[in-house]
Design an enzyme around this catalytic site. Sequence first.
Site, PDB file in Angstrom:
ATOM      1  N   ARG A 103      35.467  45.795  78.851  1.00 26.90           N
ATOM      2  CA  ARG A 103      35.850  46.060  80.229  1.00 26.90           C
ATOM      3  C   ARG A 103      36.532  44.841  80.827  1.00 26.90           C
ATOM      4  O   ARG A 103      35.962  43.750  80.828  1.00 26.90           O
ATOM      5  CB  ARG A 103      34.612  46.438  81.055  1.00 26.90           C
ATOM      6  N   THR A 107      39.843  44.383  86.604  1.00 22.16           N
ATOM      7  CA  THR A 107      40.183  45.774  86.945  1.00 22.16           C
ATOM      8  C   THR A 107      39.054  46.751  86.638  1.00 22.16           C
ATOM      9  O   THR A 107      39.101  47.889  87.114  1.00 22.16           O
ATOM     10  CB  THR A 107      41.423  46.219  86.164  1.00 22.16           C
ATOM     11  N   ASP A 199      22.278  44.712  80.771  1.00 24.77           N
ATOM     12  CA  ASP A 199      23.357  44.803  79.784  1.00 24.77           C
ATOM     13  C   ASP A 199      22.755  45.213  78.450  1.00 24.77           C
ATOM     14  O   ASP A 199      22.053  44.427  77.802  1.00 24.77           O
ATOM     15  CB  ASP A 199      24.077  43.456  79.668  1.00 24.77           C
ATOM     16  N   ASP A 202      23.637  42.914  75.361  1.00 18.97           N
ATOM     17  CA  ASP A 202      22.924  41.639  75.362  1.00 18.97           C
ATOM     18  C   ASP A 202      21.456  41.829  74.993  1.00 18.97           C
ATOM     19  O   ASP A 202      20.879  41.021  74.256  1.00 18.97           O
ATOM     20  CB  ASP A 202      23.029  40.982  76.740  1.00 18.97           C
TER      21      ASP A 202
END
Length: 208
Positions: A103, A107, A199, A202
Site C-alpha cells: 500500500r 495514496t 498489522d 508484522d
Amino acid sequence: MSLRVLDHPLIQHKLTFIRDADTGPKDFRALTEEVAMLMAYEVTRNLPLEDVEIRTPMGPARTKVIAGKTLAVVPILRAGLGMVGGILELVPTAKVGHIGLFRDHDTWRPVEYYCKLPPDLAEREVIICDPMLATGGSASLAVKLVKERGGRTIKLMSLIAAPEGIALVQKEHPDVDIFTAAVDEALDPNAYILPGLGDAGDRLFGTR
C-alpha cells in the site's frame, strides 16, 4: 454475490486470541492457520461432487468425490501466507498462486510487485485470502489480476473486514463472494481496521 460472516463458536473463540495484543508470533501463526482451516470448511461447501464406484470391506459401494480440479489458493503477500497452511490441510491438492501488493503510504492505493498464478485458473475455484479486508483496494486489485488470468469462480476470504472494504469489493466485483469471521466498526485515519488486530503481517512474522 454474498457476504458471509462465519460465526461458528470455534472461529469466534480463536479470533479473540488472534486479536489479543499479548498473543506472540508463534501462537498468532498457529491460530491464524486454525481459523483459516475452519473457515475453509464453509468456503468450500458448494464444491461440485461426482459419483464413483469403490469397494468397502463389506462390498461395492457408490459414493462421491470432489469433481474436477477443485481449488486454487491465492494469498495476498505477505499476510495472506498465514492462511494458506490451514486451507491446504483440508485440500492438499490445491494449487497455490501468489500476488504481491503493497500500500502506497501517501495514496493508500495498492501497488503490484509480484503475480504468479496457476495457468488453469478457469478450471478451478479460486480462494483469495488476506487476514484483513480494510480499504478493499488490495483485495479488489487481486480479484482483477485473477480475472485477467482466467479466473471465473472467485471467493474472497478474510479474518476481519471493515465496512469500507466490503463496500468497495461489492461495488467493483459484484460476482465475488466474501467470507469473513468478523465485520468491525470502521477504519482509523491511517486506514487500519478498528478494533481489528493490528498489522497482521508484522504479527505473523515478528516484524515492525
